[in-house]
Design an enzyme around this catalytic site. Structure first.
Site, PDB file in Angstrom:
ATOM      1  N   HIS A  83       0.819  -1.223   0.000  1.00 47.15           N
ATOM      2  CA  HIS A  83       0.000   0.000   0.000  1.00 47.15           C
ATOM      3  C   HIS A  83       0.856   1.278   0.000  1.00 47.15           C
ATOM      4  O   HIS A  83       0.788   2.089  -0.920  1.00 47.15           O
ATOM      5  CB  HIS A  83      -0.890   0.015   1.249  1.00 47.15           C
TER       6      HIS A  83
HETATM    7  C1  BDR Z   1      -2.673   0.888   5.477  1.00 49.30           C
HETATM    8  O1  BDR Z   1      -2.893   0.397   6.795  1.00 49.30           O
HETATM    9  C2  BDR Z   1      -1.665   0.090   7.410  1.00 49.30           C
HETATM   10  O2  BDR Z   1      -1.735  -1.112   8.111  1.00 49.30           O
HETATM   11  C3  BDR Z   1      -0.620   0.071   6.334  1.00 49.30           C
HETATM   12  O3  BDR Z   1       0.630   0.510   6.829  1.00 49.30           O
HETATM   13  C4  BDR Z   1      -1.177   1.007   5.288  1.00 49.30           C
HETATM   14  O4  BDR Z   1      -0.767   2.336   5.522  1.00 49.30           O
HETATM   15  C5  BDR Z   1      -3.375  -0.032   4.499  1.00 49.30           C
HETATM   16  O5  BDR Z   1      -4.757  -0.072   4.751  1.00 49.30           O
END
Ligand code: BDR
Ligand code: CA
Length: 309
Positions: free
Chosen positions: A238
């Site tokens: 992500h």
């Molecule tokens: C986001 O949530 C976090 O757990 C990750 O680092 C990312 O920023 C994804 O939904």
């Protein structure tokens, strides 16, 4: 070529850490500050992780601790994804630098004040610090060139059916950011769940052979173990997409949209609604050249040196 001054704001976190690895590797970016936010873990843990990551990567800039909780909501963490430390997996070096005496918002404000060029904020956690900055220092808004954030999802959520984790943790903050008038690049689940790094890619990264490559491969394995249980064929990276947006936009497909954040709602708190019925306030990434992204990751770890260190 003049480099883009950036502030890295995040809640590391495996994918935050890999995003920062890409940022440090890019000759296009000049990292002026790192600021922690609570999200994946408590603010104490994400701050400690930020210091350890900066030490590992050789990021040499002030690091400041953010607020202990979201603007209005109760804190929420994600140990199921990132472990009890917020960054479980490989052993990391202990911090070689001191934490700044300033808190995140004050450090961000200082960087903005002192920069002649507009500063880009790369935000890979909840929007708490960025919103607090906008509230506390409206006079500095025009010093922010853009905010490249990982958060939300036009089509769906991950923490609830409607909401993605970063936005759900602090929807009031996200609403402030999207309504601020500062140009926003949104990398939500629509694109980040396509930014899949497969086990075969982990091995390409590990084969680069330097210390950072080994740690990144281990982080990927840890992060993938959680997602494999959910049926993902690879690790969805992500947060790195928020950096790709700045340094390799050619890998992305995006669309200008008006994004509104639901802060109420029994089922939809934290949802990001994207539409074209009002003027656009964000460039929303929707697609990615997956193979190109994987190659880019391998190239980036290669910049940390050759062979065993
Ligand atoms: C986001 O949530 C976090 O757990 C990750 O680092 C990312 O920023 C994804 O939904
Ligand atoms: Ca994150």
């Amino acid at each position: 070529m003049s480099r883009i001054p950036v502030i890295l704001d995040g809640d590391p976190g495996h994918d935050d850490a890999i995003a920062w690895m890409l940022a440090k590797a890019s000759p296009m970016l000049d990292i002026r500050a790192v600021t922690s936010v609570c999200g994946n873990q408590t603010i104490e843990k994400t701050t400690y992780n930020a210091l350890r990551i900066c030490t590992l990567l050789g990021i040499d800039c002030p690091v400041a601790m953010g607020r202990p909780s979201p603007l209005l909501a109760e804190p929420m963490n994600a140990p199921s994804v990132h472990g009890q430390s917020g960054l479980d997996g490989p052993k990391l070096p202990e911090p070689a630098m001191e934490l700044s005496r300033m808190r995140s918002v004050e450090l961000m404000a200082k960087v903005l004040r002192e920069s002649e060029a507009p500063v880009t904020i790369v935000s890979t956690g909840p929007q708490t610090n960025v919103a607090a900055l906008l509230l506390a220092h409206p006079e500095l808004k025009n010093k922010i060139g853009q905010i490249s954030l990982m958060g939300g999802g036009i089509a769906h959520g991950n923490w609830t059916p409607a909401a993605e984790f970063n936005i759900l943790v602090d929807p009031e903050a996200a609403k402030i950011v999207f309504e601020s008038g500062v140009p926003v690049i949104m990398s939500g689940l629509d694109v980040t769940e396509k930014a899949l790094i497969f086990p075969a890619d982990f091995e390409r990264i590990r084969a680069v052979g330097n210390q950072v490559a080994g740690v990144v491969a281990d982080w990927l394995e840890f992060f993938y173990a959680f997602h494999r249980e959910l049926g993902y064929p690879g690790a969805p990276l992500h947060d790195p997409v928020a950096v790709v947006s700045l340094v390799r936009p050619d890998l992305l497909i995006s669309k200008e949209l008006c994004v509104e954040v639901e802060t109420k709602g029994e089922y939809c708190r934290g949802a990001t609604i994207g539409h074209d019925r009002k003027p656009a306030n964000a460039r929303v990434n929707l697609g990615i050249d997956r193979d190109g992204f994987a190659d880019f990751l391998v190239e980036a770890v290669s910049t940390y040196g050759e062979g065993k260190q």
